[in-house]
Scaffold this motif. Structure first.
Motif, mmCIF file in Angstrom:
data_model
loop_
_atom_site.group_PDB
_atom_site.id
_atom_site.type_symbol
_atom_site.label_atom_id
_atom_site.label_comp_id
_atom_site.label_asym_id
_atom_site.label_seq_id
_atom_site.Cartn_x
_atom_site.Cartn_y
_atom_site.Cartn_z
ATOM 1 N N LEU A 143 -10.419 -0.083 6.482
ATOM 2 C CA LEU A 143 -8.981 -0.257 5.599
ATOM 3 C C LEU A 143 -8.515 -1.544 6.130
ATOM 4 N N ILE B 295 0.672 -1.169 -0.166
ATOM 5 C CA ILE B 295 0.008 0.104 -0.084
ATOM 6 C C ILE B 295 0.821 1.134 -0.061
ATOM 7 N N VAL C 125 -3.785 4.609 -1.319
ATOM 8 C CA VAL C 125 -4.602 5.362 -0.478
ATOM 9 C C VAL C 125 -4.424 6.819 -0.699
ATOM 10 N N VAL D 87 -9.308 4.616 -2.221
ATOM 11 C CA VAL D 87 -8.166 3.398 -2.391
ATOM 12 C C VAL D 87 -8.374 3.217 -3.849
ATOM 13 N N TYR E 131 -1.955 -1.425 -3.909
ATOM 14 C CA TYR E 131 -3.118 -0.120 -3.592
ATOM 15 C C TYR E 131 -2.587 1.128 -3.406
ATOM 16 N N GLN F 64 -11.270 3.563 -8.423
ATOM 17 C CA GLN F 64 -10.980 3.823 -7.124
ATOM 18 C C GLN F 64 -12.292 3.841 -6.351
#
Ligand code: GAP
Length: 436
Positions: free
Chosen positions: A425, A342, A395, A409, A393, A417
């Motif tokens: 999350l 992420i 964020v 996200v 991903y 998105q």
């Protein structure tokens, strides 16, 4: 895109983005040695950890070891490596470079001359010396396969665990071979890593377990995200098999530079344990605790190259595509293998409140996932940067996040998105990044 082209692009991306660097580069390098950079190390570790989880952690019939790289040289005498682990080479009479005789070598690839010596056998064990003297008594070898420690330690493992036949020993670690023709990036190097299993069975069961382990290897290949169309299972003829094997299937993968061996599955019979028993004088037989039957176990060996796994995953994942007239390069790793899971962005880097909130989210997520914080350049650029290293991903924390407690996200593959509450999350990533 030309296949050759893809290899060059992957090698260049790996260097530019910190997956794999040429080894000792500031000194002009060292022939075919490579260093894993920050993202490459994550990717490689993810592969090794997943392998360990699948084949050791989640099985009752497997235990792991981590043995010394340098073993008593008698190991290599008994295993046959000192005698048999050879490459057949020819030498150019003009420049004295040595080559494998691949097909009909008509011209020396180094100087172009056409006269060669007769083929000769060269042992590819990598030698060194232990201790301050460099005589033959101190000469030792770096292991050319991780396998042998699993045979040498067989009795110790049997005595210190509650394993009964059939069971396996697994190991991940470095191996060394003085390869004559290393090359193709991290495909063939002199120092590399293996993930190996020695699975001990009764002789009569070998066919059953050979088939069984072929299936397990297929599950693993699937887990790595390798397209079945790019994989080939090749029965190895007797004269091409390693000296210890009675049956071998190589798993070949369509690398951009050709279809080549990725993994192997071998039936090693009782070759290794019998030879170590003979050479060491130690009893390496197994006694069945119920029937009292005594025998030297036979062995099925699935072997997996770590570096070739990394390379195959990179080749399979590398994608170039056009999005709204813009090129994007994406490494479409299976999400659970991505080096960075992420990336967290504040929408604007000069808004203290956004940055603070983004840092809070980042600090929370990084407790569980490998994350990266990025506030450099515009969001589009950040997405491209993350796509290129395969981040699963992204964020983004924006002004709405401050009021409503949710974030955007963005999925690497679909580029879709969605708004997700900060509180949800962890649940979201847990289900989308899991590898079970
Ligand atoms: N214990 C059995 C064994 O070592 P191998 O086919 O010689 O069998 C196993 O090697 C695997 O190790 C190969 O399938 C490949 O993935 C990897 N490997 C072998 N030589 C390598 C090299 N020079 N560079 C990178 N990987 C290598």
């Amino acid at each position: 895109m030309e296949k050759r082209d893809i290899t060059d692009k992957i090698v260049s991306l790996c260097k530019r983005r910190g997956f794999v660097f040429p080894g000792s580069e500031i000194y002009g390098g060292l022939a075919n040695s490579w260093d894993y950079g920050p993202y490459g190390t994550e990717l490689k570790n993810n592969i090794k950890q997943a392998w360990w989880k699948m084949f050791v952690q989640q099985r009752d019939d497997m235990v792991g070891i981590d043995a010394a790289l340098i073993m008593n040289p008698k190991v290599w005498e008994a295993s046959g490596h000192l005698k048999e682990f050879n490459d057949i080479l020819i030498e150019c009479k003009n420049c004295h470079n040595r080559f494998r005789q691949e097909g009909k070598a008509l011209k020396c690839p180094n100087c172009g001359q056409q006269e060669f010596t007769a083929p000769k056998s060269f042992n590819i064990m990598l030698k060194t010396h232990l201790g301050p003297t460099e005589d033959s008594a101190s000469q030792v070898y770096f292991r050319p396969e991780t396998a042998q420690a699993m045979f040498v330690d067989f009795k110790l493992i049997l005595n210190s665990t509650r394993q009964r036949i059939p069971f396996g020993i697994a190991q991940i670690g470095k191996a060394f071979r003085n390869e004559v023709t290393p090359g193709n990036f991290i495909f063939r190097t002199r120092e590399f890593e293996q993930m190996e299993i020695e699975y001990f069975i009764r002789a009569k069961d070998w066919k059953k377990y050979f088939d069984y382990w072929l299936e397990q290897m297929k599950n693993w290949l699937d887990f790595l995200g390798l397209n079945k169309k790019h994989l080939h299972f090749r029965e190895i003829a007797e004269d091409e098999r390693a000296h210890y094997s009675k049956r071998t299937i190589d798993v070949d993968y369509d690398f951009p530079f050709g279809t080549k061996e990725l993994y192997g599955l071998a039936y090693r019979t009782d070759f290794d344990l019998t030879n170590h028993q003979k050479a060491s004088g130690q009893d390496l037989a197994y006694t069945d605790p119920i029937s009292g039957e005594r025998f030297i176990p036979h062995v099925i060996e699935p072997t997996f190259g770590v570096d070739r796994s990394v390379l195959a995953v990179l080749c399979e994942s590398y994608t170039e595509e056009k999005v709204k007239d813009e090129e994007r390069t994406v490494l479409r790793f299976p999400k659970y293998l991505a080096p960075i899971k992420i990336a967290v962005f504040p929408l604007l880097k000069n808004k203290a409140k956004l940055v603070k909130k983004a840092q809070e989210v980042y600090n929370d997520l990084r407790k569980k996932y490998m994350c990266e914080f990025d506030d450099n350049g515009n969001i589009g650029k950040r997405y491209r940067r993350q796509d290129e290293i395969g981040t699963a991903y992204c964020v983004t924390i924006d002004f709405d996040s401050l009021e409503k407690g949710d974030v955007t996200v963005r999925d690497r593959d679909t580029m879709k998105q969605e708004r997700i509450s900060i509180n949800d999350l962890d649940k979201y990533f847990q289900s989308n990044l899991s590898n079970n």
